[in-house]
Design a protein around this motif. Structure first.
Motif, PDB file in Angstrom:
ATOM      1  N   LEU A   1       0.826  -1.198   0.000  1.00  0.00           N
ATOM      2  CA  LEU A   1       0.000   0.000   0.000  1.00  0.00           C
ATOM      3  C   LEU A   1       0.867   1.257   0.000  1.00  0.00           C
ATOM      4  N   PRO A   2       0.329   2.372  -0.508  1.00  0.00           N
ATOM      5  CA  PRO A   2       1.069   3.632  -0.447  1.00  0.00           C
ATOM      6  C   PRO A   2       1.315   4.055   0.993  1.00  0.00           C
ATOM      7  N   ASN A   3       2.377   4.807   1.192  1.00  0.00           N
ATOM      8  CA  ASN A   3       2.673   5.379   2.506  1.00  0.00           C
ATOM      9  C   ASN A   3       3.263   6.765   2.296  1.00  0.00           C
ATOM     10  N   SER A   4       2.391   7.725   2.016  1.00  0.00           N
ATOM     11  CA  SER A   4       2.853   9.066   1.651  1.00  0.00           C
ATOM     12  C   SER A   4       3.343   9.870   2.843  1.00  0.00           C
ATOM     13  N   GLN A   5       2.888   9.532   4.047  1.00  0.00           N
ATOM     14  CA  GLN A   5       3.144  10.332   5.245  1.00  0.00           C
ATOM     15  C   GLN A   5       2.653  11.769   5.069  1.00  0.00           C
ATOM     16  N   GLY A   6       1.721  11.947   4.125  1.00  0.00           N
ATOM     17  CA  GLY A   6       1.201  13.274   3.861  1.00  0.00           C
ATOM     18  C   GLY A   6       2.187  14.206   3.203  1.00  0.00           C
ATOM     19  N   SER A   7       3.271  13.671   2.644  1.00  0.00           N
ATOM     20  CA  SER A   7       4.338  14.492   2.077  1.00  0.00           C
ATOM     21  C   SER A   7       4.427  14.305   0.568  1.00  0.00           C
ATOM     22  N   LEU A   8       4.641  15.389  -0.157  1.00  0.00           N
ATOM     23  CA  LEU A   8       4.857  15.311  -1.592  1.00  0.00           C
ATOM     24  C   LEU A   8       6.105  14.496  -1.929  1.00  0.00           C
ATOM     25  N   ILE A   9       7.034  14.431  -1.007  1.00  0.00           N
ATOM     26  CA  ILE A   9       8.253  13.663  -1.230  1.00  0.00           C
ATOM     27  C   ILE A   9       7.938  12.188  -1.428  1.00  0.00           C
ATOM     28  N   PHE A  10       6.942  11.696  -0.683  1.00  0.00           N
ATOM     29  CA  PHE A  10       6.633  10.262  -0.682  1.00  0.00           C
ATOM     30  C   PHE A  10       5.257   9.956  -1.282  1.00  0.00           C
ATOM     31  N   ARG A  11       4.748  10.849  -2.089  1.00  0.00           N
ATOM     32  CA  ARG A  11       3.386  10.657  -2.594  1.00  0.00           C
ATOM     33  C   ARG A  11       3.256   9.390  -3.441  1.00  0.00           C
ATOM     34  N   ASP A  12       4.348   8.921  -4.041  1.00  0.00           N
ATOM     35  CA  ASP A  12       4.296   7.718  -4.877  1.00  0.00           C
ATOM     36  C   ASP A  12       4.951   6.506  -4.210  1.00  0.00           C
ATOM     37  N   ALA A  13       5.288   6.620  -2.934  1.00  0.00           N
ATOM     38  CA  ALA A  13       5.985   5.527  -2.252  1.00  0.00           C
ATOM     39  C   ALA A  13       5.030   4.373  -1.964  1.00  0.00           C
TER      40      ALA A  13
END
Length: 536
Positions: free
Chosen positions: A151-163
């Motif tokens: 599953l995605p895990n963005s942490q609410g950050s644009l840095i990790f939006r596709d992680a």
């Protein structure tokens, strides 16, 4: 690789208790108003929720249809229905998906929802599988700071939006082994910083009980999902009130366990930073405790983690005579928005109904010392966590100003300042040990303000300017600083129908006693069941 169908989308006159000073104890008396939906009876000297209230809840659910009836059930009750074959995991999944489709657009609590067909296929497969715990077959959305494999895990950050997470975090893996069906994520502020769940990836989560106002944070998505009936139980985490503030504002329960009871990931440093912890949330204390029993327990890779014995079988207890210390606004050190102190002080009469003895406690240590310790240790921890992102100019440009400020504050502290902060924390631990020789629990509000408008955090309270983005949540740090167990309980609704809660704080490792008080509180009040949000 994403699980089948996984996608991540988001849209950018009640009595006030007077002081009881040294040696003068006073047993509080008085009753809260009894509504037609909430009747009381006395059992072993304590108030409990009478069966007519539950019958009224069931009648309302039945009138709304069978799927809403499932939504309103407690998780443990739903699990028993699954055990008896009265309902199927497919029906439970469909009820959750229907509820999410109906109300999540208004609230934006659940993000990255997986494809419904894929989820229904998993639910059908679960119908013939073993049921290792109450969680088996229940749909669960995980806080978007935790890793869920695939599953995605963005942490609410644009840095990790596709992680996309490759593996489950430790506590999440325990939930999966217990049979949880992971359906998506719950919304958070960027990197979990700030008690207001707004981020540039998924947008903001609004309060189901107060449209257009904050659901709190950082477990704001989880609290809102519970309050709106999209979830039965949720995981969360708490550094500076992130399980407690949203629970209080959303009329649900959130528990910050003793630090180490629910171990974090065994990666990187496992000794130094002891501020943040994982914990459970639910609409009642029994469900919350059942989830804690799944998440908790020693892991040898986490040397400071604690052993855990199941607490659910020991939850019900006669709390008559337990001593409650009311810390209020810490002698005026914590500014409070108009009405918060009066509302919370009035809610203390419930403890008297439970047979407890309540005293007002004078400030046991200067609030400024606790704040100085907290500010330095928190910034130090966040610099360690986010420093590498800050050091990369391209990534730093994508970080919110509050995160940049946290890192820069942490990088600027000296070894001497960290040592002094740790010494103050150690002093506070000693003070709390003396307090808990006198009291079974200490109580504070869950927030210093009512849920506020979605645009930004409060920059002043009662005319006092807030000098940091998180100063308005100072009331939660006494528990966080030394890793004390703290349960947020609903305390009803104040001006304009805005929710508020109380923190019940216990001695380190005395989690069970805190939860027993919380269970007695729930039986005496039943707020989440009495006050279901009107979402159309």
């Amino acid at each position: 690789m994403l699980p089948q169908g996984a996608a991540c989308t988001g849209s950018a006159g009640i009595r006030v208790i007077r002081a009881v000073r040294a040696g003068r104890r006073r047993n509080l008396t008085g009753n809260i108003g009894v509504s037609s939906l909430h009747l009381r009876r006395r059992v072993a000297g304590r108030s409990v929720l009478a069966s007519p209230a539950r019958l009224g809840q069931d009648r309302r659910a039945q009138q709304e249809g069978p799927k809403m009836e499932l939504i309103r059930r407690d998780a443990l009750e739903l699990s028993q229905m699954l055990d008896r074959g009265e309902v199927s995991t497919t029906e439970v999944m469909q009820a959750a998906l229907d509820r999410i489709a109906a109300v999540n657009g208004q609230i934006n609590a659940i993000t990255c929802l997986r494809d419904p067909d894929a989820l229904l296929a998993e639910a059908r497969a679960a119908e013939t599988a073993a049921r290792p715990s109450f969680l088996a077959g229940l749909p669960v959305a995980v806080k978007d700071l935790a890793n869920v494999a695939g599953l995605p895990n963005s942490q609410g950050s644009l840095i990790f939006r596709d992680a996309i997470s490759a593996t489950d975090d430790l506590a999440i893996g325990r939930m999966r082994a217990a049979g949880a069906l992971f359906i998506g994520k719950t919304n958070v502020p960027e990197f979990g910083l700030g008690s207001h769940s707004v981020n540039p990836v998924h947008g903001g989560t609004t309060n189901p009980h107060a449209p257009g106002r904050s659901a709190g944070g950082s477990s704001g998505g989880a609290a809102a999902a519970l309050a709106a009936g999209m979830q039965w139980v949720c995981d969360g985490s708490d550094m500076m009130g992130s399980l407690r503030n949203p629970a209080g504002w959303c009329n649900v329960y959130g528990f910050r366990p003793t630090w180490g009871r629910v171990p974090a990931e065994p990666v990187g440093d496992v000794f130094l930073h002891q501020l943040s912890t994982l914990g459970p949330m639910a609409r009642n204390v029994r469900d919350l405790t059942a989830l804690l029993d799944v998440m908790a327990g020693h892991d040898p890779r986490q040397p400071l983690s604690l052993d855990h014995q199941p607490m659910l079988p020991r939850l019900e207890a006669d709390v008559t005579g337990r001593r409650i210390g009311w810390l209020g606004d810490w002698g005026g050190a914590y500014p409070m928005e108009a009405g918060v102190m009066e509302h919370c002080a009035a809610a203390l009469s419930t403890f008297a109904d439970m047979g407890c003895v309540v005293e007002e406690v004078a400030p046991p240590m200067p609030a400024a010392d606790l704040w100085d310790s907290w500010r330095i240790l928190r910034a130090f921890a966040n610099a360690a966590r986010l420093g590498a992102l800050h050091d990369d100019p391209a990534r730093r440009a994508l970080m919110k100003p509050d995160a940049i400020w946290e890192v820069e504050q942490g990088k600027a502290v000296s070894v001497a300042e960290v040592q002094r902060a740790s010494a103050l924390r150690s002093e506070w631990h000693g003070v709390t040990e003396q307090l808990f020789d006198r009291y079974d629990a200490l109580v504070l509000p869950t927030a210093q303000v009512w849920p506020f408008a979605m645009d930004d955090w409060p920059n002043q309270i009662a005319g006092r300017a807030m000098d940091t983005y998180h100063r308005w949540m100072e009331v939660v740090i006494p528990a966080s600083l030394t890793g004390l167990p703290a349960l947020a309980v609903p305390a009803g609704f104040g001006p304009g129908g805005l929710p508020m809660g109380l923190q019940i704080i216990g001695r380190r490792r005395a989690d069970l006693g805190v939860l027993q008080l919380g269970e007695a509180w729930h039986q005496a009040t039943g707020w989440p069941q009495r006050a279901w949000p009107d979402l159309g």
